[in-house]
Design a protein around this motif. Structure first.
Motif, PDB file in Angstrom:
ATOM      1  N   LEU A 103     -19.508  19.396  39.714  1.00  0.00           N
ATOM      2  CA  LEU A 103     -19.009  18.026  39.786  1.00  0.00           C
ATOM      3  C   LEU A 103     -18.468  17.568  38.441  1.00  0.00           C
ATOM      4  N   TRP A 104     -17.478  16.689  38.526  1.00  0.00           N
ATOM      5  CA  TRP A 104     -16.937  16.006  37.357  1.00  0.00           C
ATOM      6  C   TRP A 104     -16.894  14.528  37.715  1.00  0.00           C
ATOM      7  N   ASP A 105     -17.740  13.748  37.078  1.00  0.00           N
ATOM      8  CA  ASP A 105     -17.903  12.328  37.420  1.00  0.00           C
ATOM      9  C   ASP A 105     -18.218  12.150  38.901  1.00  0.00           C
ATOM     10  N   GLY A 106     -19.085  13.020  39.403  1.00  0.00           N
ATOM     11  CA  GLY A 106     -19.591  12.866  40.762  1.00  0.00           C
ATOM     12  C   GLY A 106     -18.776  13.493  41.860  1.00  0.00           C
ATOM     13  N   SER A 131     -21.642  17.664  31.135  1.00  0.00           N
ATOM     14  CA  SER A 131     -22.277  16.537  30.449  1.00  0.00           C
ATOM     15  C   SER A 131     -23.608  17.046  29.918  1.00  0.00           C
ATOM     16  N   ILE A 132     -23.747  17.084  28.613  1.00  0.00           N
ATOM     17  CA  ILE A 132     -24.922  17.679  27.980  1.00  0.00           C
ATOM     18  C   ILE A 132     -25.990  16.598  27.803  1.00  0.00           C
ATOM     19  N   GLY A 207     -26.559  17.587  32.533  1.00  0.00           N
ATOM     20  CA  GLY A 207     -26.791  16.611  33.580  1.00  0.00           C
ATOM     21  C   GLY A 207     -25.789  16.771  34.716  1.00  0.00           C
ATOM     22  N   GLU A 208     -24.610  17.293  34.386  1.00  0.00           N
ATOM     23  CA  GLU A 208     -23.559  17.545  35.368  1.00  0.00           C
ATOM     24  C   GLU A 208     -22.677  18.648  34.817  1.00  0.00           C
ATOM     25  N   GLU A 209     -22.203  19.531  35.701  1.00  0.00           N
ATOM     26  CA  GLU A 209     -21.337  20.605  35.227  1.00  0.00           C
ATOM     27  C   GLU A 209     -20.358  21.022  36.312  1.00  0.00           C
ATOM     28  N   LEU A 210     -19.261  21.622  35.861  1.00  0.00           N
ATOM     29  CA  LEU A 210     -18.238  22.111  36.776  1.00  0.00           C
ATOM     30  C   LEU A 210     -17.631  23.382  36.189  1.00  0.00           C
TER      31      LEU A 210
END
Length: 232
Positions: A103-106, A131-132, A207-210
Protein backbone atom coordinates in the motif's frame (compact mmCIF):
# COMPACT_ATOMS: atom_id res chain seq x y z
CA UNK A 1 -5.64 1.84 -20.53
CA UNK A 2 -3.96 3.48 -17.51
CA UNK A 3 -0.32 4.50 -17.69
CA UNK A 4 2.36 4.99 -15.02
CA UNK A 5 5.16 7.52 -15.47
CA UNK A 6 8.24 8.37 -13.42
CA UNK A 7 10.17 11.57 -14.09
CA UNK A 8 13.54 12.58 -12.65
CA UNK A 9 14.02 16.35 -12.70
CA UNK A 10 17.36 18.10 -12.21
CA UNK A 11 16.96 21.81 -11.53
CA UNK A 12 19.14 24.57 -12.86
CA UNK A 13 21.52 26.09 -10.30
CA UNK A 14 19.79 28.61 -8.06
CA UNK A 15 16.36 26.93 -8.17
CA UNK A 16 16.71 24.69 -5.10
CA UNK A 17 14.51 26.83 -2.87
CA UNK A 18 11.82 26.99 -5.55
CA UNK A 19 11.94 23.22 -5.99
CA UNK A 20 11.55 22.60 -2.28
CA UNK A 21 8.58 24.98 -2.13
CA UNK A 22 6.89 23.11 -4.98
CA UNK A 23 6.62 20.03 -2.77
CA UNK A 24 3.80 21.93 -1.06
CA UNK A 25 2.52 24.55 -3.45
CA UNK A 26 2.18 22.28 -6.50
CA UNK A 27 -0.09 19.81 -4.72
CA UNK A 28 -3.38 21.64 -5.19
CA UNK A 29 -3.06 22.29 -8.95
CA UNK A 30 -1.89 18.71 -9.46
CA UNK A 31 -4.96 17.42 -7.65
CA UNK A 32 -7.10 19.11 -10.30
CA UNK A 33 -5.32 17.71 -13.37
CA UNK A 34 -7.81 15.82 -15.58
CA UNK A 35 -7.01 12.13 -15.83
CA UNK A 36 -4.38 12.13 -13.07
CA UNK A 37 -5.51 9.41 -10.69
CA UNK A 38 -2.41 9.25 -8.44
CA UNK A 39 0.66 11.44 -8.08
CA UNK A 40 3.63 12.01 -5.81
CA UNK A 41 6.24 14.76 -5.89
CA UNK A 42 9.36 13.25 -4.34
CA UNK A 43 12.61 14.65 -3.05
CA UNK A 44 15.91 12.84 -3.54
CA UNK A 45 18.89 12.07 -1.37
CA UNK A 46 22.34 13.56 -1.67
CA UNK A 47 24.73 11.10 -3.35
CA UNK A 48 21.74 9.04 -4.53
CA UNK A 49 20.79 7.33 -1.25
CA UNK A 50 21.91 9.42 1.70
CA UNK A 51 19.16 10.70 3.97
CA UNK A 52 20.37 14.29 3.55
CA UNK A 53 18.32 15.86 0.72
CA UNK A 54 19.50 16.90 -2.71
CA UNK A 55 17.65 20.17 -3.27
CA UNK A 56 18.39 20.17 -7.00
CA UNK A 57 16.83 16.82 -7.91
CA UNK A 58 13.22 15.65 -7.62
CA UNK A 59 10.98 12.87 -8.80
CA UNK A 60 7.42 12.93 -10.08
CA UNK A 61 5.50 9.65 -10.09
CA UNK A 62 2.04 9.52 -11.62
CA UNK A 63 -0.67 7.12 -12.67
CA UNK A 64 -2.88 8.37 -15.50
CA UNK A 65 -6.29 7.33 -16.74
CA UNK A 66 -4.88 7.14 -20.25
CA UNK A 67 -1.84 7.89 -22.37
CA UNK A 68 -3.71 10.88 -23.77
CA UNK A 69 -4.14 12.40 -20.31
CA UNK A 70 -0.43 12.03 -19.65
CA UNK A 71 0.55 13.50 -23.01
CA UNK A 72 -1.72 16.52 -22.51
CA UNK A 73 -0.27 17.23 -19.06
CA UNK A 74 3.36 17.00 -20.16
CA UNK A 75 2.72 19.15 -23.23
CA UNK A 76 0.55 21.90 -21.80
CA UNK A 77 0.07 22.05 -18.03
CA UNK A 78 1.45 25.22 -16.37
CA UNK A 79 3.00 23.31 -13.45
CA UNK A 80 5.01 21.09 -15.78
CA UNK A 81 5.95 23.96 -18.06
CA UNK A 82 7.37 25.83 -15.05
CA UNK A 83 9.44 22.76 -14.19
CA UNK A 84 10.68 22.63 -17.77
CA UNK A 85 11.76 26.27 -17.54
CA UNK A 86 13.70 25.67 -14.32
CA UNK A 87 15.37 22.33 -15.08
CA UNK A 88 18.55 21.48 -16.89
CA UNK A 89 17.49 17.85 -17.34
CA UNK A 90 14.22 15.91 -17.31
CA UNK A 91 14.05 12.17 -17.81
CA UNK A 92 10.69 10.38 -18.04
CA UNK A 93 9.86 6.69 -18.25
CA UNK A 94 6.53 5.29 -19.37
CA UNK A 95 5.85 2.16 -17.33
CA UNK A 96 3.43 -0.76 -17.21
CA UNK A 97 3.11 -2.45 -13.80
CA UNK A 98 3.70 -6.17 -13.91
CA UNK A 99 3.66 -6.99 -10.20
CA UNK A 100 2.63 -4.73 -7.34
CA UNK A 101 1.78 -5.53 -3.75
CA UNK A 102 1.43 -3.46 -0.62
CA UNK A 103 0.00 0.00 0.00
CA UNK A 104 0.89 3.62 -0.58
CA UNK A 105 -1.24 5.95 1.54
CA UNK A 106 -3.72 3.14 2.06
CA UNK A 107 -4.10 1.96 -1.53
CA UNK A 108 -2.16 0.30 -4.35
CA UNK A 109 -2.08 2.80 -7.24
CA UNK A 110 -0.50 0.25 -9.59
CA UNK A 111 -3.20 -2.40 -9.21
CA UNK A 112 -4.71 -2.04 -12.66
CA UNK A 113 -5.00 -4.73 -15.34
CA UNK A 114 -1.92 -5.66 -17.39
CA UNK A 115 -0.74 -8.90 -18.95
CA UNK A 116 0.98 -9.78 -15.65
CA UNK A 117 4.09 -11.31 -17.23
CA UNK A 118 7.59 -9.96 -16.77
CA UNK A 119 9.38 -9.59 -20.11
CA UNK A 120 11.96 -12.19 -21.05
CA UNK A 121 14.12 -9.46 -22.59
CA UNK A 122 14.54 -5.73 -22.21
CA UNK A 123 14.71 -3.39 -19.23
CA UNK A 124 12.55 -3.62 -16.13
CA UNK A 125 12.04 -1.07 -13.35
CA UNK A 126 11.61 -1.69 -9.64
CA UNK A 127 9.98 0.62 -7.09
CA UNK A 128 10.12 0.07 -3.34
CA UNK A 129 8.40 2.45 -0.97
CA UNK A 130 7.97 2.42 2.81
CA UNK A 131 6.84 4.46 5.78
CA UNK A 132 9.49 3.73 8.40
CA UNK A 133 8.51 3.57 12.04
CA UNK A 134 10.24 6.41 13.90
CA UNK A 135 11.79 4.13 16.50
CA UNK A 136 13.20 1.90 13.74
CA UNK A 137 14.95 4.61 11.71
CA UNK A 138 18.48 4.08 13.17
CA UNK A 139 18.37 0.36 12.35
CA UNK A 140 16.84 1.03 8.95
CA UNK A 141 19.56 3.44 7.84
CA UNK A 142 22.33 1.33 9.35
CA UNK A 143 21.45 -1.68 7.21
CA UNK A 144 19.60 -0.26 4.22
CA UNK A 145 22.08 2.41 3.13
CA UNK A 146 24.87 -0.14 2.37
CA UNK A 147 22.38 -2.38 0.56
CA UNK A 148 21.19 0.48 -1.61
CA UNK A 149 24.76 1.49 -2.39
CA UNK A 150 25.42 -2.11 -3.47
CA UNK A 151 22.36 -2.05 -5.73
CA UNK A 152 23.62 1.13 -7.36
CA UNK A 153 26.77 -0.73 -8.45
CA UNK A 154 25.26 -4.15 -9.16
CA UNK A 155 25.83 -5.81 -12.55
CA UNK A 156 22.96 -5.00 -14.87
CA UNK A 157 21.63 -1.90 -13.07
CA UNK A 158 21.21 0.95 -15.54
CA UNK A 159 20.17 3.68 -13.10
CA UNK A 160 18.91 4.02 -9.55
CA UNK A 161 17.83 6.77 -7.21
CA UNK A 162 16.58 7.20 -3.66
CA UNK A 163 13.39 9.24 -3.44
CA UNK A 164 11.12 10.26 -0.59
CA UNK A 165 8.04 12.18 0.49
CA UNK A 166 9.62 13.12 3.83
CA UNK A 167 13.27 12.93 4.88
CA UNK A 168 14.33 9.87 6.87
CA UNK A 169 10.91 8.23 7.42
CA UNK A 170 8.99 8.11 4.11
CA UNK A 171 11.36 6.65 1.58
CA UNK A 172 11.33 5.07 -1.86
CA UNK A 173 13.85 3.67 -4.30
CA UNK A 174 13.55 3.42 -8.05
CA UNK A 175 15.93 1.37 -10.19
CA UNK A 176 16.15 0.18 -13.78
CA UNK A 177 17.74 -3.12 -14.72
CA UNK A 178 18.83 -4.33 -18.12
CA UNK A 179 16.87 -7.57 -17.66
CA UNK A 180 14.72 -9.55 -15.27
CA UNK A 181 17.63 -11.91 -14.72
CA UNK A 182 19.97 -9.10 -13.59
CA UNK A 183 17.36 -7.77 -11.19
CA UNK A 184 16.59 -11.19 -9.72
CA UNK A 185 20.27 -12.07 -9.35
CA UNK A 186 20.77 -9.07 -7.10
CA UNK A 187 17.50 -9.50 -5.23
CA UNK A 188 18.00 -13.17 -4.38
CA UNK A 189 21.78 -13.58 -4.20
CA UNK A 190 23.21 -10.36 -2.76
CA UNK A 191 23.88 -11.03 0.92
CA UNK A 192 23.36 -7.43 2.05
CA UNK A 193 19.99 -7.28 0.34
CA UNK A 194 18.88 -10.64 1.72
CA UNK A 195 19.82 -9.55 5.25
CA UNK A 196 17.80 -6.35 4.89
CA UNK A 197 14.74 -8.33 3.78
CA UNK A 198 15.14 -10.67 6.76
CA UNK A 199 15.47 -7.81 9.26
CA UNK A 200 12.56 -5.92 7.71
CA UNK A 201 10.23 -8.81 8.47
CA UNK A 202 11.75 -9.78 11.80
CA UNK A 203 11.91 -6.29 13.31
CA UNK A 204 8.83 -4.78 11.62
CA UNK A 205 10.57 -1.65 10.39
CA UNK A 206 7.67 -0.39 8.26
CA UNK A 207 4.24 0.91 9.07
CA UNK A 208 3.33 0.67 5.38
CA UNK A 209 5.19 -0.62 2.35
CA UNK A 210 4.80 -1.22 -1.36
CA UNK A 211 6.85 -3.14 -3.92
CA UNK A 212 6.28 -2.96 -7.67
CA UNK A 213 7.94 -4.16 -10.86
CA UNK A 214 7.32 -2.51 -14.22
CA UNK A 215 7.94 -3.14 -17.87
CA UNK A 216 9.70 -0.10 -19.35
CA UNK A 217 7.62 0.94 -22.34
CA UNK A 218 9.73 3.93 -23.38
CA UNK A 219 12.02 6.62 -22.00
CA UNK A 220 12.91 10.13 -23.08
CA UNK A 221 15.17 12.92 -21.93
CA UNK A 222 18.38 12.63 -19.92
CA UNK A 223 19.45 11.76 -16.38
CA UNK A 224 23.05 12.74 -15.61
CA UNK A 225 23.61 13.31 -19.29
CA UNK A 226 22.32 9.93 -20.46
CA UNK A 227 19.05 8.20 -21.24
CA UNK A 228 19.22 4.98 -19.19
CA UNK A 229 17.14 2.11 -20.50
CA UNK A 230 16.48 3.82 -23.80
CA UNK A 231 13.92 1.68 -25.62
CA UNK A 232 11.78 2.19 -28.68
Amino acid sequence: MPLTTLSVLTLRPGNGRWGLAQMGTAQRPLQRVPGLRFHKLLGSGADSYQFMPNLNRYGFMAVWESEEAAATFFATHPVWQEYRNRTQEIWTARLAPMQAHGLWDGSNPFAYPTDGVLPAEGPVAVLTRASIRWQKTPRFWRYVAPSLAAANKAPGVQASIGLGELPVVRQATFSIWESVQAMQTFAYRNELHKEVIRLTRQEKWYGEELFARFRVLSTEGTWDGLNPAAVR
